[in-house]
Design a protein around this motif. Sequence first.
Motif, mmCIF file in Angstrom:
data_model
loop_
_atom_site.group_PDB
_atom_site.id
_atom_site.type_symbol
_atom_site.label_atom_id
_atom_site.label_comp_id
_atom_site.label_asym_id
_atom_site.label_seq_id
_atom_site.Cartn_x
_atom_site.Cartn_y
_atom_site.Cartn_z
ATOM 1 N N GLU A 25 0.830 -1.205 0.000
ATOM 2 C CA GLU A 25 0.000 0.000 0.000
ATOM 3 C C GLU A 25 0.866 1.257 0.000
ATOM 4 O OE1 GLU A 25 -4.001 -1.544 2.333
ATOM 5 O OE2 GLU A 25 -2.283 -0.868 3.512
ATOM 6 N N ALA A 26 1.919 1.252 0.809
ATOM 7 C CA ALA A 26 2.824 2.408 0.850
ATOM 8 C C ALA A 26 3.523 2.588 -0.493
ATOM 9 C CB ALA A 26 3.851 2.239 1.971
ATOM 10 N N ALA A 27 3.942 1.484 -1.093
ATOM 11 C CA ALA A 27 4.608 1.557 -2.403
ATOM 12 C C ALA A 27 3.655 2.124 -3.453
ATOM 13 C CB ALA A 27 5.094 0.178 -2.822
ATOM 14 N N PRO B 118 8.585 1.081 -6.230
ATOM 15 C CA PRO B 118 8.521 -0.375 -6.031
ATOM 16 C C PRO B 118 8.482 -0.730 -4.537
ATOM 17 C CG PRO B 118 10.275 0.199 -7.567
ATOM 18 C CD PRO B 118 9.782 1.480 -6.979
ATOM 19 N N GLU B 119 7.904 -1.877 -4.237
ATOM 20 C CA GLU B 119 7.795 -2.336 -2.855
ATOM 21 C C GLU B 119 9.178 -2.494 -2.217
ATOM 22 O OE1 GLU B 119 5.618 -5.992 -0.512
ATOM 23 O OE2 GLU B 119 4.881 -5.433 -2.491
ATOM 24 N N THR C 92 11.744 -0.685 -2.734
ATOM 25 C CA THR C 92 12.213 0.648 -2.366
ATOM 26 C C THR C 92 11.646 1.045 -1.016
ATOM 27 O OG1 THR C 92 12.399 1.275 -4.692
ATOM 28 C CG2 THR C 92 12.287 3.071 -3.089
ATOM 29 N N VAL C 93 10.389 0.718 -0.773
ATOM 30 C CA VAL C 93 9.768 1.005 0.519
ATOM 31 C C VAL C 93 10.513 0.262 1.620
ATOM 32 C CG1 VAL C 93 7.691 0.658 1.924
ATOM 33 C CG2 VAL C 93 7.480 1.546 -0.394
ATOM 34 N N MET C 94 10.793 -1.015 1.397
ATOM 35 C CA MET C 94 11.495 -1.810 2.410
ATOM 36 C C MET C 94 12.903 -1.266 2.654
ATOM 37 S SD MET C 94 10.193 -5.716 1.734
ATOM 38 C CE MET C 94 10.516 -5.780 -0.006
ATOM 39 N N SER C 95 13.589 -0.877 1.594
ATOM 40 C CA SER C 95 14.940 -0.349 1.722
ATOM 41 C C SER C 95 14.940 0.977 2.489
ATOM 42 C CB SER C 95 15.531 -0.147 0.322
ATOM 43 O OG SER C 95 16.772 0.496 0.399
ATOM 44 N N ARG C 96 14.020 1.865 2.133
ATOM 45 C CA ARG C 96 13.936 3.154 2.827
ATOM 46 C C ARG C 96 13.572 2.966 4.292
ATOM 47 N NH1 ARG C 96 10.647 6.840 -1.633
ATOM 48 N NH2 ARG C 96 12.332 6.906 -3.167
#
Length: 190
Positions: free
Chosen positions: A151-153, A159-160, A162-166
């Motif tokens: 949902e955030a992505a 990309p998802e 990128t969300v996890m990395s950030r």
Amino acid sequence: MEDEVTAPPPDPADPRGQAFAAYVLPEVEVLLRVAMTLTSQPADAEDLVQDTLLRAYRAVGRFDGKHPRAWLLTIMRRAEINRHRRRRPHLLDDPDTDLDRLSTTGPSGSAEEIVVGEVFDEVVDEALCALPDKHRQVVQLVDIDGLTYAEAAHLLDVPEGTVMSRLHRARKRIRARLATAGLAPKRGVM
């Protein structure tokens, strides 16, 4: 928020009103939380949600009924992008260059007092504010607002992964600030 955002009242005879009541109204609370994350000001968040609701009402006749939250978050993201374009904010500063170490001496008291104490809250708030916008938004969306990575992505149009990395980088920086302030064990962070 003092004033409650209100949606146009659905007309039972109007299919658009029925669709609006079915797909949009149940998501208003989520829209408010996400808007607050995006804008950081209650009045701006309410304006953004109102704009989102109006756009959704106009477009609900073309909505296929699948994934209403994602559809609404997309509308909200685009509305916020348009609001920024109209305002033309100053160039984004790089907060990484201004990352200061906290000069707090160390906490005293029980472990519970440390965890729920004012010093801890202040350090976490400062650490959150010191994050780059892209990292702070991910922390607020996932850790505070409770959105999933997907949902955030979708909301941020990244990309998802990128969300996890950030999120990983943001949490690492917050832990480092807590360790510097003596509120968390020192680890090999940063």
